[in-house]
Design a protein around this motif. Structure first.
Motif, PDB file in Angstrom:
ATOM      1  N   TYR A   1       0.830  -1.194   0.000  1.00 18.07           N
ATOM      2  CA  TYR A   1       0.000   0.000   0.000  1.00 18.07           C
ATOM      3  C   TYR A   1       0.867   1.246   0.000  1.00 18.07           C
ATOM      4  O   TYR A   1       2.025   1.234   0.413  1.00 18.07           O
ATOM      5  CB  TYR A   1      -0.953   0.014   1.202  1.00 18.07           C
ATOM      6  CG  TYR A   1      -0.282  -0.148   2.543  1.00 18.07           C
ATOM      7  CD1 TYR A   1       0.231   0.944   3.236  1.00 18.07           C
ATOM      8  CD2 TYR A   1      -0.158  -1.403   3.117  1.00 18.07           C
ATOM      9  CE1 TYR A   1       0.850   0.799   4.457  1.00 18.07           C
ATOM     10  CE2 TYR A   1       0.452  -1.563   4.339  1.00 18.07           C
ATOM     11  CZ  TYR A   1       0.959  -0.457   5.011  1.00 18.07           C
ATOM     12  OH  TYR A   1       1.571  -0.616   6.223  1.00 18.07           O
ATOM     13  N   ASP A   2       0.291   2.314  -0.490  1.00 18.61           N
ATOM     14  CA  ASP A   2       0.908   3.625  -0.481  1.00 18.61           C
ATOM     15  C   ASP A   2      -0.190   4.601  -0.080  1.00 18.61           C
ATOM     16  O   ASP A   2      -1.136   4.809  -0.839  1.00 18.61           O
ATOM     17  CB  ASP A   2       1.471   3.969  -1.861  1.00 18.61           C
ATOM     18  CG  ASP A   2       2.224   5.283  -1.868  1.00 18.61           C
ATOM     19  OD1 ASP A   2       2.670   5.719  -0.792  1.00 18.61           O
ATOM     20  OD2 ASP A   2       2.354   5.881  -2.945  1.00 18.61           O
ATOM     21  N   VAL A   3      -0.093   5.138   1.112  1.00 21.03           N
ATOM     22  CA  VAL A   3      -1.108   6.044   1.637  1.00 21.03           C
ATOM     23  C   VAL A   3      -0.531   7.452   1.638  1.00 21.03           C
ATOM     24  O   VAL A   3       0.571   7.679   2.153  1.00 21.03           O
ATOM     25  CB  VAL A   3      -1.548   5.624   3.058  1.00 21.03           C
ATOM     26  CG1 VAL A   3      -2.532   6.619   3.639  1.00 21.03           C
ATOM     27  CG2 VAL A   3      -2.169   4.229   3.026  1.00 21.03           C
ATOM     28  N   ASN A   4      -1.264   8.399   1.079  1.00 15.91           N
ATOM     29  CA  ASN A   4      -0.842   9.790   1.041  1.00 15.91           C
ATOM     30  C   ASN A   4      -0.891  10.350   2.458  1.00 15.91           C
ATOM     31  O   ASN A   4      -1.967  10.449   3.054  1.00 15.91           O
ATOM     32  CB  ASN A   4      -1.763  10.583   0.115  1.00 15.91           C
ATOM     33  CG  ASN A   4      -1.329  12.015  -0.044  1.00 15.91           C
ATOM     34  OD1 ASN A   4      -0.962  12.676   0.915  1.00 15.91           O
ATOM     35  ND2 ASN A   4      -1.383  12.495  -1.272  1.00 15.91           N
TER      36      ASN A   4
ATOM     37  N   VAL B   1      -4.354   1.164   8.206  1.00 17.61           N
ATOM     38  CA  VAL B   1      -4.050   0.131   7.202  1.00 17.61           C
ATOM     39  C   VAL B   1      -2.966  -0.800   7.733  1.00 17.61           C
ATOM     40  O   VAL B   1      -3.091  -2.024   7.666  1.00 17.61           O
ATOM     41  CB  VAL B   1      -3.649   0.769   5.848  1.00 17.61           C
ATOM     42  CG1 VAL B   1      -3.065  -0.272   4.909  1.00 17.61           C
ATOM     43  CG2 VAL B   1      -4.844   1.463   5.209  1.00 17.61           C
ATOM     44  N   ALA B   2      -1.905  -0.224   8.288  1.00 23.87           N
ATOM     45  CA  ALA B   2      -0.814  -1.053   8.821  1.00 23.87           C
ATOM     46  C   ALA B   2      -1.319  -1.949   9.944  1.00 23.87           C
ATOM     47  O   ALA B   2      -0.971  -3.135  10.011  1.00 23.87           O
ATOM     48  CB  ALA B   2       0.315  -0.157   9.324  1.00 23.87           C
TER      49      ALA B   2
ATOM     50  N   ASP C   1      -4.881   7.253  -2.254  1.00 24.35           N
ATOM     51  CA  ASP C   1      -4.082   6.123  -1.775  1.00 24.35           C
ATOM     52  C   ASP C   1      -4.101   4.979  -2.789  1.00 24.35           C
ATOM     53  O   ASP C   1      -4.949   4.937  -3.679  1.00 24.35           O
ATOM     54  CB  ASP C   1      -4.637   5.605  -0.442  1.00 24.35           C
ATOM     55  CG  ASP C   1      -4.771   6.700   0.608  1.00 24.35           C
ATOM     56  OD1 ASP C   1      -3.996   7.666   0.570  1.00 24.35           O
ATOM     57  OD2 ASP C   1      -5.666   6.580   1.467  1.00 24.35           O
ATOM     58  N   SER C   2      -3.180   4.053  -2.594  1.00 19.44           N
ATOM     59  CA  SER C   2      -3.082   2.897  -3.482  1.00 19.44           C
ATOM     60  C   SER C   2      -2.941   1.627  -2.655  1.00 19.44           C
ATOM     61  O   SER C   2      -2.199   1.594  -1.677  1.00 19.44           O
ATOM     62  CB  SER C   2      -1.863   3.057  -4.389  1.00 19.44           C
ATOM     63  OG  SER C   2      -1.641   1.902  -5.151  1.00 19.44           O
TER      64      SER C   2
ATOM     65  N   GLY D   1      -4.439  11.417   6.354  1.00 18.63           N
ATOM     66  CA  GLY D   1      -3.612  10.423   5.676  1.00 18.63           C
ATOM     67  C   GLY D   1      -2.753   9.646   6.648  1.00 18.63           C
ATOM     68  O   GLY D   1      -2.594   8.430   6.532  1.00 18.63           O
ATOM     69  N   ARG D   2      -2.187  10.332   7.623  1.00 14.64           N
ATOM     70  CA  ARG D   2      -1.365   9.647   8.628  1.00 14.64           C
ATOM     71  C   ARG D   2      -2.214   8.679   9.446  1.00 14.64           C
ATOM     72  O   ARG D   2      -1.769   7.585   9.778  1.00 14.64           O
ATOM     73  CB  ARG D   2      -0.654  10.679   9.509  1.00 14.64           C
ATOM     74  CG  ARG D   2       0.427  11.450   8.732  1.00 14.64           C
ATOM     75  CD  ARG D   2       1.251  12.358   9.614  1.00 14.64           C
ATOM     76  NE  ARG D   2       0.504  13.500  10.133  1.00 14.64           N
ATOM     77  CZ  ARG D   2       0.300  14.645   9.476  1.00 14.64           C
ATOM     78  NH1 ARG D   2       0.777  14.786   8.240  1.00 14.64           N
ATOM     79  NH2 ARG D   2      -0.374  15.629  10.038  1.00 14.64           N
ATOM     80  N   LYS D   3      -3.450   9.075   9.724  1.00 17.73           N
ATOM     81  CA  LYS D   3      -4.355   8.187  10.452  1.00 17.73           C
ATOM     82  C   LYS D   3      -4.698   6.959   9.600  1.00 17.73           C
ATOM     83  O   LYS D   3      -4.685   5.825  10.096  1.00 17.73           O
ATOM     84  CB  LYS D   3      -5.634   8.938  10.825  1.00 17.73           C
ATOM     85  CG  LYS D   3      -6.616   8.099  11.599  1.00 17.73           C
ATOM     86  CD  LYS D   3      -7.861   8.884  11.966  1.00 17.73           C
ATOM     87  CE  LYS D   3      -8.848   8.008  12.724  1.00 17.73           C
ATOM     88  NZ  LYS D   3     -10.074   8.730  13.065  1.00 17.73           N
TER      89      LYS D   3
END
Length: 96
Positions: free
Chosen positions: A7-10, A23-24, A64-65, A16-18
């Motif tokens: 994943y790639d989160v903006n 996700v993690a 995000d991806s 975004g940080r949340k």
């Protein structure tokens, strides 16, 4: 089946940080972190659908991806590891 979740989160804002933390946190419940945003998981079809649905609800699809690679059951010949952090057996018990 062996599944790779990336994943790639903006993280340009607090939201975004949340999302990144959420996700993690979900991915840790299903597999082993092998790099910052990469998890190796041993999942059956039901668990794969479950994690996919949970992660899809968390991300912002515009920013995000999320990528999920299903490598199947005979994944040993499809994965090559070079460098630090030695490989491990993803079929062993996962301690969280």
């Amino acid at each position: 089946m062996f599944v790779l979740i990336t994943y790639d989160v903006n993280t340009g804002d607090a939201g975004g940080r949340k999302r990144l933390r959420q996700v993690a946190k979900q991915c840790v419940n299903y597999g082993q972190r092998v790099q910052n945003s990469v998890f190796e998981c041993q999942l059956d079809s039901a668990k794969l659908r479950e994690v996919e649905a949970r992660l899809e609800k968390l991300i912002d699809k515009e920013r995000d991806s999320l990528r999920i690679y299903n490598l199947g059951s005979s994944y040993e010949k499809k994965v090559k590891h070079i460098g630090a952090k030695p490989s491990f057996d993803v079929t062993d018990t996962l301690i969280v």
